[in-house]
Design a protein around this motif. Sequence first.
Motif, short mmCIF file in Angstrom:
data_model
loop_
_atom_site.label_atom_id
_atom_site.label_comp_id
_atom_site.label_asym_id
_atom_site.label_seq_id
_atom_site.Cartn_x
_atom_site.Cartn_y
_atom_site.Cartn_z
N THR A 207 0.82 -1.23 0.00
CA THR A 207 0.00 0.00 0.00
C THR A 207 0.85 1.27 0.00
O THR A 207 0.33 2.38 0.17
N THR A 208 2.15 1.14 -0.20
CA THR A 208 3.06 2.29 -0.21
C THR A 208 2.78 3.18 -1.42
O THR A 208 2.62 2.67 -2.54
N THR A 210 3.40 4.95 -4.68
CA THR A 210 4.38 4.45 -5.65
C THR A 210 4.33 5.23 -6.96
O THR A 210 3.26 5.49 -7.50
N SER A 235 -1.63 -0.17 -3.54
CA SER A 235 -1.55 1.21 -3.08
C SER A 235 -2.67 2.07 -3.69
O SER A 235 -2.90 2.03 -4.91
N LYS A 238 -0.82 5.74 -6.59
CA LYS A 238 0.15 5.18 -7.53
C LYS A 238 0.04 5.92 -8.86
O LYS A 238 -1.04 6.33 -9.28
#
Length: 269
Positions: A207-208, A210, A235, A238
Motif C-alpha cells: 500500500t506504499t 508508488t 496502493s 500510484k
Amino acid sequence: MWVTSQKARGFSSRLVNLVNRPFFHRYPEGDRACLLLHGLGGGVYELQLLAEVLYEAGWTVQGILYPGHDRPRAQMPASTWHQWYEAVVTAFKPLRDTHRTVAVVGFSTGGTLALHLADEYAVDALVLLAPFLRIYRPWFLPLAPETLVQSFGQWIPWVPRRSLPIRDRALRQAAEAACFFKSFNLQAVRSALNLIAQVAQELPLITTPTLIFQSHADTIVDPQGAQIIYAQLGSPQKELHWLKDSDHLLPLDVEREQVFAKVVAFLGR
C-alpha cells in the motif's frame, strides 16, 4: 563530494564521470532519506545522477552494491536475491531508525527488491524505474526468455553482455567505463526470476505510495510489466508515467531530466 555538476547532468552529458562505488551522503540537519537500489549486473553508477538531484533537494542519499556486484571481475559471479535483499535490509534499517521519512528508489531488479521491502517494512514512498517483472521478448524468439533462462541457465554459467541499453551516447560510454562486468551470470538471473514470482504474490498487499516509470522503447524488460505492477499494486496512491525515447537505463538516458523532476516532485509531497 559529487563528481558531476548540474550542467553535466543536462546538456553537457559528455562531462559526466560515473563511479561504481557505494555512497552515503547525509544532508545537513535533514530528516528525509532515500535508499537507491541498482539493477541486476549493474551498480550504483546507474543511480548516481538521480542521487545527486535528490541530495540537492534535501534528501540524505545512500546507494549500495549487492553481494556478487561489489568488485570488478572477469565474469559476473553467481549470487542470489536473498543475498541482495539482506544487503538492502541492512542498509534500510538504520535509515528507518534515524529519519522521519524513508523512500526507496529501485531500478530494474532494484525495483523488484524495493517492492519486496515495502511488503515487509514501513517504506514511506517507492519509485520504480523500469521495474523488472518480465524479460523483453524479441519478435523472432520462439520461446519466452524466462523459459530459456530457467532451462539453459542450469548448465550455461554466463552469457556475454551487449552494449548497455542507453541511447545517450556519452552517458553510455560513461556507464560502460564504470560497469564491472562484461557478462551476465545466468544463475543470478534465475534467482531474480524467483524473486519476481515472490513479489507477484505480494503486489496486492503493498500500500506504499508508488511512482513508476517505463519506456515503450525498453529492450531489456517487457514494458507491460510496469502496467501489470500498476494494475495489481494495492496502493491507493500510484502513478505510471510512460517514456518513449529512452531505452532501459532510464536514470542515465535521454529523458533523465524529466524523470528527475517528477521523482523530486513526487517524493516532496
